[in-house]
Design a protein around this motif. Structure first.
Motif, PDB file in Angstrom:
ATOM      1  N   ASP A  48      -9.500   2.966  -4.159  1.00 42.65           N
ATOM      2  CA  ASP A  48     -10.369   3.728  -3.258  1.00 42.65           C
ATOM      3  C   ASP A  48     -10.557   2.994  -1.939  1.00 42.65           C
ATOM      4  O   ASP A  48     -10.612   3.621  -0.870  1.00 42.65           O
ATOM      5  CB  ASP A  48     -11.724   3.963  -3.922  1.00 42.65           C
ATOM      6  N   TRP A  49     -10.658   1.664  -2.014  1.00 43.26           N
ATOM      7  CA  TRP A  49     -10.794   0.865  -0.779  1.00 43.26           C
ATOM      8  C   TRP A  49      -9.542   1.011   0.084  1.00 43.26           C
ATOM      9  O   TRP A  49      -9.642   1.187   1.302  1.00 43.26           O
ATOM     10  CB  TRP A  49     -11.034  -0.603  -1.133  1.00 43.26           C
ATOM     11  N   CYS A  50      -8.365   0.946  -0.533  1.00 40.89           N
ATOM     12  CA  CYS A  50      -7.111   1.092   0.205  1.00 40.89           C
ATOM     13  C   CYS A  50      -7.024   2.443   0.907  1.00 40.89           C
ATOM     14  O   CYS A  50      -6.603   2.531   2.063  1.00 40.89           O
ATOM     15  CB  CYS A  50      -5.914   0.912  -0.732  1.00 40.89           C
ATOM     16  N   LYS A  51      -7.439   3.500   0.201  1.00 40.03           N
ATOM     17  CA  LYS A  51      -7.409   4.840   0.805  1.00 40.03           C
ATOM     18  C   LYS A  51      -8.299   4.903   2.040  1.00 40.03           C
ATOM     19  O   LYS A  51      -7.931   5.471   3.071  1.00 40.03           O
ATOM     20  CB  LYS A  51      -7.850   5.891  -0.212  1.00 40.03           C
ATOM     21  N   LEU A  52      -9.485   4.311   1.935  1.00 46.50           N
ATOM     22  CA  LEU A  52     -10.408   4.309   3.066  1.00 46.50           C
ATOM     23  C   LEU A  52      -9.835   3.531   4.247  1.00 46.50           C
ATOM     24  O   LEU A  52      -9.847   4.006   5.395  1.00 46.50           O
ATOM     25  CB  LEU A  52     -11.747   3.691   2.647  1.00 46.50           C
ATOM     26  N   VAL A  53      -9.310   2.360   3.971  1.00 49.38           N
ATOM     27  CA  VAL A  53      -8.855   1.470   5.048  1.00 49.38           C
ATOM     28  C   VAL A  53      -7.561   1.969   5.678  1.00 49.38           C
ATOM     29  O   VAL A  53      -7.439   2.025   6.910  1.00 49.38           O
ATOM     30  CB  VAL A  53      -8.670   0.029   4.506  1.00 49.38           C
ATOM     31  N   PHE A  54      -6.588   2.360   4.872  1.00 54.77           N
ATOM     32  CA  PHE A  54      -5.272   2.710   5.392  1.00 54.77           C
ATOM     33  C   PHE A  54      -5.269   3.997   6.200  1.00 54.77           C
ATOM     34  O   PHE A  54      -4.408   4.182   7.060  1.00 54.77           O
ATOM     35  CB  PHE A  54      -4.258   2.839   4.255  1.00 54.77           C
ATOM     36  N   GLU A  55      -6.207   4.881   5.937  1.00 57.47           N
ATOM     37  CA  GLU A  55      -6.183   6.187   6.600  1.00 57.47           C
ATOM     38  C   GLU A  55      -7.067   6.245   7.847  1.00 57.47           C
ATOM     39  O   GLU A  55      -7.158   7.291   8.493  1.00 57.47           O
ATOM     40  CB  GLU A  55      -6.616   7.275   5.608  1.00 57.47           C
ATOM     41  N   GLY A  56      -7.680   5.139   8.215  1.00 55.84           N
ATOM     42  CA  GLY A  56      -8.606   5.169   9.345  1.00 55.84           C
ATOM     43  C   GLY A  56      -8.186   4.298  10.510  1.00 55.84           C
ATOM     44  O   GLY A  56      -7.185   3.585  10.466  1.00 55.84           O
ATOM     45  N   GLU A  57      -8.982   4.375  11.574  1.00 54.08           N
ATOM     46  CA  GLU A  57      -8.729   3.566  12.764  1.00 54.08           C
ATOM     47  C   GLU A  57      -8.952   2.083  12.504  1.00 54.08           C
ATOM     48  O   GLU A  57      -8.409   1.243  13.220  1.00 54.08           O
ATOM     49  CB  GLU A  57      -9.636   4.030  13.910  1.00 54.08           C
ATOM     50  N   LEU A  58      -9.746   1.766  11.474  1.00 57.98           N
ATOM     51  CA  LEU A  58      -9.978   0.354  11.157  1.00 57.98           C
ATOM     52  C   LEU A  58      -8.676  -0.363  10.858  1.00 57.98           C
ATOM     53  O   LEU A  58      -8.484  -1.513  11.244  1.00 57.98           O
ATOM     54  CB  LEU A  58     -10.922   0.234   9.949  1.00 57.98           C
ATOM     55  N   PHE A  59      -7.786   0.304  10.141  1.00 56.79           N
ATOM     56  CA  PHE A  59      -6.512  -0.314   9.789  1.00 56.79           C
ATOM     57  C   PHE A  59      -5.694  -0.619  11.038  1.00 56.79           C
ATOM     58  O   PHE A  59      -5.074  -1.682  11.153  1.00 56.79           O
ATOM     59  CB  PHE A  59      -5.728   0.598   8.847  1.00 56.79           C
ATOM     60  N   LYS A  60      -5.703   0.307  11.990  1.00 54.96           N
ATOM     61  CA  LYS A  60      -4.975   0.080  13.240  1.00 54.96           C
ATOM     62  C   LYS A  60      -5.563  -1.098  14.003  1.00 54.96           C
ATOM     63  O   LYS A  60      -4.828  -1.918  14.564  1.00 54.96           O
ATOM     64  CB  LYS A  60      -4.989   1.344  14.097  1.00 54.96           C
ATOM     65  N   ASP A  61      -6.895  -1.188  14.025  1.00 54.64           N
ATOM     66  CA  ASP A  61      -7.530  -2.312  14.710  1.00 54.64           C
ATOM     67  C   ASP A  61      -7.266  -3.623  13.995  1.00 54.64           C
ATOM     68  O   ASP A  61      -7.176  -4.684  14.620  1.00 54.64           O
ATOM     69  CB  ASP A  61      -9.040  -2.078  14.838  1.00 54.64           C
ATOM     70  N   TRP A  62      -7.141  -3.576  12.676  1.00 56.26           N
ATOM     71  CA  TRP A  62      -6.777  -4.776  11.913  1.00 56.26           C
ATOM     72  C   TRP A  62      -5.358  -5.212  12.273  1.00 56.26           C
ATOM     73  O   TRP A  62      -5.090  -6.393  12.474  1.00 56.26           O
ATOM     74  CB  TRP A  62      -6.906  -4.476  10.419  1.00 56.26           C
ATOM     75  N   MET A  63      -4.436  -4.260  12.400  1.00 58.22           N
ATOM     76  CA  MET A  63      -3.057  -4.592  12.778  1.00 58.22           C
ATOM     77  C   MET A  63      -2.972  -5.096  14.218  1.00 58.22           C
ATOM     78  O   MET A  63      -2.073  -5.854  14.562  1.00 58.22           O
ATOM     79  CB  MET A  63      -2.141  -3.390  12.567  1.00 58.22           C
ATOM     80  N   ARG A  64      -3.900  -4.638  15.053  1.00 57.70           N
ATOM     81  CA  ARG A  64      -3.957  -5.156  16.425  1.00 57.70           C
ATOM     82  C   ARG A  64      -4.659  -6.517  16.494  1.00 57.70           C
ATOM     83  O   ARG A  64      -4.693  -7.134  17.546  1.00 57.70           O
ATOM     84  CB  ARG A  64      -4.715  -4.186  17.331  1.00 57.70           C
ATOM     85  N   ASP A  65      -5.235  -6.941  15.370  1.00 60.15           N
ATOM     86  CA  ASP A  65      -6.066  -8.146  15.287  1.00 60.15           C
ATOM     87  C   ASP A  65      -7.315  -8.022  16.163  1.00 60.15           C
ATOM     88  O   ASP A  65      -7.839  -9.014  16.654  1.00 60.15           O
ATOM     89  CB  ASP A  65      -5.277  -9.419  15.658  1.00 60.15           C
ATOM     90  N   LYS A  66      -7.775  -6.792  16.326  1.00 59.61           N
ATOM     91  CA  LYS A  66      -9.041  -6.557  17.018  1.00 59.61           C
ATOM     92  C   LYS A  66     -10.213  -6.872  16.101  1.00 59.61           C
ATOM     93  O   LYS A  66     -11.305  -7.207  16.561  1.00 59.61           O
ATOM     94  CB  LYS A  66      -9.140  -5.101  17.492  1.00 59.61           C
ATOM     95  N   ILE A  67      -9.979  -6.698  14.800  1.00 65.47           N
ATOM     96  CA  ILE A  67     -10.952  -7.144  13.810  1.00 65.47           C
ATOM     97  C   ILE A  67     -10.216  -8.026  12.800  1.00 65.47           C
ATOM     98  O   ILE A  67      -9.037  -7.807  12.515  1.00 65.47           O
ATOM     99  CB  ILE A  67     -11.649  -5.966  13.084  1.00 65.47           C
ATOM    100  N   SER A  68     -10.895  -9.024  12.283  1.00 63.91           N
ATOM    101  CA  SER A  68     -10.290  -9.946  11.323  1.00 63.91           C
ATOM    102  C   SER A  68     -10.325  -9.338   9.922  1.00 63.91           C
ATOM    103  O   SER A  68     -11.013  -8.339   9.665  1.00 63.91           O
ATOM    104  CB  SER A  68     -11.044 -11.273  11.331  1.00 63.91           C
ATOM    105  N   PHE A  69      -9.617  -9.967   9.013  1.00 64.17           N
ATOM    106  CA  PHE A  69      -9.641  -9.520   7.623  1.00 64.17           C
ATOM    107  C   PHE A  69     -11.054  -9.647   7.055  1.00 64.17           C
ATOM    108  O   PHE A  69     -11.520  -8.775   6.323  1.00 64.17           O
ATOM    109  CB  PHE A  69      -8.649 -10.337   6.803  1.00 64.17           C
ATOM    110  N   SER A  70     -11.744 -10.729   7.417  1.00 66.34           N
ATOM    111  CA  SER A  70     -13.123 -10.919   6.951  1.00 66.34           C
ATOM    112  C   SER A  70     -14.027  -9.795   7.447  1.00 66.34           C
ATOM    113  O   SER A  70     -14.856  -9.263   6.696  1.00 66.34           O
ATOM    114  CB  SER A  70     -13.662 -12.269   7.427  1.00 66.34           C
ATOM    115  N   GLN A  71     -13.868  -9.431   8.715  1.00 63.06           N
ATOM    116  CA  GLN A  71     -14.679  -8.342   9.278  1.00 63.06           C
ATOM    117  C   GLN A  71     -14.340  -7.011   8.608  1.00 63.06           C
ATOM    118  O   GLN A  71     -15.235  -6.211   8.328  1.00 63.06           O
ATOM    119  CB  GLN A  71     -14.438  -8.245  10.786  1.00 63.06           C
ATOM    120  N   LEU A  72     -13.054  -6.790   8.356  1.00 61.89           N
ATOM    121  CA  LEU A  72     -12.639  -5.562   7.686  1.00 61.89           C
ATOM    122  C   LEU A  72     -13.286  -5.445   6.310  1.00 61.89           C
ATOM    123  O   LEU A  72     -13.825  -4.392   5.950  1.00 61.89           O
ATOM    124  CB  LEU A  72     -11.113  -5.545   7.547  1.00 61.89           C
ATOM    125  N   CYS A  73     -13.264  -6.543   5.573  1.00 62.29           N
ATOM    126  CA  CYS A  73     -13.863  -6.538   4.234  1.00 62.29           C
ATOM    127  C   CYS A  73     -15.379  -6.373   4.302  1.00 62.29           C
ATOM    128  O   CYS A  73     -15.982  -5.634   3.517  1.00 62.29           O
ATOM    129  CB  CYS A  73     -13.515  -7.831   3.504  1.00 62.29           C
TER     130      CYS A  73
END
Length: 201
Positions: A48-73
């Motif tokens: 469920d967490w993967c579905k939320l993260v992968f389908e949203g803008e958060l994932f794109k910002d994580w790939m841009r390193d605009k937010i860290s993995f810690s912040q994402l979690c």
């Protein structure tokens, strides 16, 4: 799927002797599976967490390193009763599934033996830290252009990751460059920029 389509291009790609650089995507081309591919099926909360993260803008910002993995979690994992450490452990348990497909690497070598091979991918810092430390990967690629290093994706504009590649590789244009990618939009844009494409569908 990838090997079959590359074999087709090995016989039909007319410009291969004129290609100086090959830009190679990771997910869908070199990777065997996606992140958390097995563990997300075993653990429903992680799925469920993967579905939320992968389908949203958060994932794109994580790939841009605009937010860290810690912040994402911190922003997403609590509602699924998951900790950053647990998500990292699950990531590492599936590490052997993430690639690369060395037989595909060999086919690209055979198709473009004299060309510079460049990993050209949208991936987070976690990918760089956990996967790109493989010495075989480091020796295969002549250069690496990652979204997390530059803060932009292929779909972005002014700049896009394509602009970064042009600059980093000291190219005047993409006339003698081929992109191997599975996304139609990326290939269409690269063709507009004057490059050649191998779109793995």
């Amino acid at each position: 799927r990838v090997k079959k389509q590359l074999k087709k291009f090995m016989n039909n790609f007319l410009f291969k002797d004129k290609i100086d650089v090959v830009l190679i995507d990771w997910h869908g081309i070199l990777s065997k599976r996606g992140f958390w591919c097995n563990q997300s099926k075993i653990n429903q909360n992680l799925g469920d967490w993967c579905k939320l993260v992968f389908e949203g803008e958060l994932f794109k910002d994580w790939m841009r390193d605009k937010i860290s993995f810690s912040q994402l979690c911190e922003m997403t994992a609590g509602k699924f009763r998951l900790s950053e450490d647990a998500i990292t452990d699950y990531f590492e348990k599936d590490l052997g599934e993430y690639g690369p497909k060395w037989e595909v690497c060999n086919m690209i070598d055979n198709l473009f033996p004299e060309s510079k091979k460049v990993l050209f991918s949208e991936n987070p810092l976690l990918f760089k830290e956990k996967i790109l430390n493989d010495n075989r990967l480091a020796s295969y690629f002549d250069d690496i252009v990652l979204s997390c290093d530059h803060g932009v994706l292929k779909e972005d504009r002014n700049p896009s990751l394509f602009d970064i590649a042009l600059r980093q590789l000291n190219l005047d244009n993409f006339n003698n460059v081929v992109l191997i990618d599975d996304k139609v939009d990326n290939c269409a844009y690269f063709r507009e920029l004057g490059g050649h494409i191998i779109n793995i569908k």
